[in-house]
Design a protein around this motif. Structure first.
Motif, short mmCIF file in Angstrom:
data_model
loop_
_atom_site.label_atom_id
_atom_site.label_comp_id
_atom_site.label_asym_id
_atom_site.label_seq_id
_atom_site.Cartn_x
_atom_site.Cartn_y
_atom_site.Cartn_z
N UNK A 49 0.87 -1.18 0.00
CA UNK A 49 0.00 0.00 0.00
C UNK A 49 0.90 1.23 0.00
N UNK A 50 0.89 1.97 -1.10
CA UNK A 50 1.77 3.13 -1.25
C UNK A 50 1.23 4.32 -0.46
N UNK A 51 2.08 4.87 0.39
CA UNK A 51 1.72 6.06 1.17
C UNK A 51 2.12 7.32 0.43
N UNK A 52 3.27 7.27 -0.21
CA UNK A 52 3.76 8.44 -0.94
C UNK A 52 4.78 7.99 -1.98
N UNK A 75 14.75 2.51 -9.95
CA UNK A 75 13.77 2.55 -11.04
C UNK A 75 12.41 2.99 -10.53
N UNK A 76 11.70 3.78 -11.30
CA UNK A 76 10.36 4.20 -10.87
C UNK A 76 9.47 2.99 -10.58
N UNK A 77 8.69 3.11 -9.51
CA UNK A 77 7.82 2.01 -9.13
C UNK A 77 8.45 1.04 -8.16
N UNK A 78 9.71 1.31 -7.76
CA UNK A 78 10.38 0.43 -6.80
C UNK A 78 10.10 0.91 -5.37
N UNK A 79 9.93 -0.02 -4.46
CA UNK A 79 9.72 0.32 -3.05
C UNK A 79 11.07 0.75 -2.47
N UNK A 80 11.15 2.00 -2.00
CA UNK A 80 12.40 2.51 -1.45
C UNK A 80 12.36 2.62 0.08
N UNK A 81 11.19 2.50 0.67
CA UNK A 81 11.11 2.59 2.13
C UNK A 81 9.87 1.84 2.61
N UNK A 82 10.03 1.10 3.71
CA UNK A 82 8.92 0.36 4.31
C UNK A 82 8.56 1.03 5.63
N UNK A 83 7.38 1.59 5.71
CA UNK A 83 6.94 2.26 6.93
C UNK A 83 6.30 1.28 7.92
N UNK A 84 5.67 0.25 7.41
CA UNK A 84 5.06 -0.77 8.27
C UNK A 84 5.11 -2.10 7.53
N UNK A 85 5.63 -3.11 8.19
CA UNK A 85 5.80 -4.40 7.56
C UNK A 85 4.44 -5.08 7.33
N UNK A 86 4.33 -5.72 6.19
CA UNK A 86 3.11 -6.49 5.90
C UNK A 86 3.33 -7.96 6.21
N UNK A 87 2.21 -8.68 6.35
CA UNK A 87 2.29 -10.10 6.68
C UNK A 87 1.28 -10.88 5.86
N UNK A 88 1.67 -12.15 5.59
CA UNK A 88 0.77 -13.10 4.93
C UNK A 88 0.61 -14.34 5.80
N UNK A 89 -0.59 -14.92 5.74
CA UNK A 89 -0.86 -16.20 6.40
C UNK A 89 -1.17 -17.20 5.30
N UNK A 90 -0.16 -18.01 4.97
CA UNK A 90 -0.33 -18.90 3.83
C UNK A 90 -0.43 -18.07 2.55
N UNK A 110 7.19 4.70 -2.59
CA UNK A 110 7.57 4.21 -3.92
C UNK A 110 8.42 5.26 -4.62
N UNK A 111 9.43 4.79 -5.35
CA UNK A 111 10.34 5.68 -6.07
C UNK A 111 9.65 6.26 -7.29
N UNK A 112 10.03 7.50 -7.56
CA UNK A 112 9.60 8.13 -8.81
C UNK A 112 10.82 8.75 -9.46
N UNK A 113 10.74 8.98 -10.75
CA UNK A 113 11.89 9.49 -11.48
C UNK A 113 12.19 10.93 -11.07
N UNK A 114 13.49 11.23 -11.03
CA UNK A 114 13.89 12.61 -10.75
C UNK A 114 13.60 13.47 -11.98
N UNK A 115 13.33 14.75 -11.74
CA UNK A 115 13.08 15.61 -12.91
C UNK A 115 14.34 15.73 -13.76
N UNK A 116 14.15 15.82 -15.05
CA UNK A 116 15.29 15.96 -15.96
C UNK A 116 15.95 17.32 -15.74
N UNK A 117 17.29 17.38 -15.76
CA UNK A 117 17.96 18.68 -15.59
C UNK A 117 17.63 19.63 -16.75
N UNK A 118 17.54 20.89 -16.40
CA UNK A 118 17.22 21.89 -17.45
C UNK A 118 18.37 22.00 -18.41
N UNK A 119 18.09 22.13 -19.69
CA UNK A 119 19.18 22.25 -20.67
C UNK A 119 19.96 23.57 -20.42
#
Length: 207
Positions: free
Chosen positions: A154-157, A164-179, A190-199
């Motif tokens: 669940x993406x918070x921000x 790479x964009x869309x990669x999880x860069x920080x976990x604020x609360x661990x998730x769990x699975x049961x089976x 979640x990571x997002x791309x940095x803005x391109x530098x101005x020419x």
């Protein structure tokens, strides 16, 4: 002289007139009897075909009843298993915040005062919780460095990152699975791309 009357015995003890006999009875003494012929039997092949059809219909009804009973048993077993898993999930969800608080307490105490007997005791309690979770087939959700998965995360921000964009860069609360069931999604950034530098500005061209 005594005259014997008709039908009375004479002096010799014999009737004077012989008994009257009908034609055909004088010789055999058998009376004719009319006998009705037996009713005709139903067609045997039609009867056999009817019995075969009845047998097939009964077998089909039996198969349908057996299939319905088996489906009922499977449905009841599935409902019972789902109810057990639901009850188990509710209990485990109540325990997850306890594990979260233990992890936060250990992290904070280690940062402030380093290792001490109290911190070690809390760490031992946390390990016991995690061991009990493993026995119950409860495992953490892999998140850090993984591609974002809406089924598990669940993406918070979003955060600008070299990842790479869309990669999880920080976990604020661990998730769990049961089976195969998700008890709680991981809260992530979640990571997002940095803005391109101005020419660079175009150089001035002397006139």
């Amino acid at each position: 002289m005594v005259v014997a009357m008709s039908g009375e015995p004479n002096q010799n003890g014999e009737p004077t007139d012989p008994p009257v006999q009908t034609d055909g009875e004088a010789d055999s003494g058998v009376f004719p009897i009319e006998v009705e012929p037996p009713a005709a039997e139903p067609d045997l092949e039609a009867k056999v075909a009817s019995l075969e059809k009845e047998k097939k219909d009964n077998w089909d009804r039996y198969l349908r009843a057996a299939a319905d009973l088996e489906n009922l048993r499977k449905r009841q077993k599935r409902e019972i298993d789902d109810a057990k898993l639901e009850s188990k999930g509710k209990v485990l969800k109540e325990m997850l915040p306890v594990v979260d608080n233990l992890e936060r307490a250990i992290e904070h105490a280690t940062t402030q005062a380093g290792s001490n007997p109290i911190v070690e005791g809390v760490q031992l309690v946390l390990r016991q919780f995690l061991t009990a979770f493993e026995r119950l087939d409860v495992v953490p959700v892999e998140a850090a460095g993984q591609p974002f998965d809406p089924n598990l995360h669940e993406a918070i921000s979003q955060q600008e990152s070299d990842a790479p964009p869309g990669t999880v860069v920080q976990v604020l609360q661990r998730g769990y699975k049961s089976g195969d069931r998700l008890l709680r999604p991981a809260l992530v950034v979640v990571a997002k791309a940095k803005p391109s530098p101005a020419p660079p500005p175009a150089p001035d061209i002397p006139s």
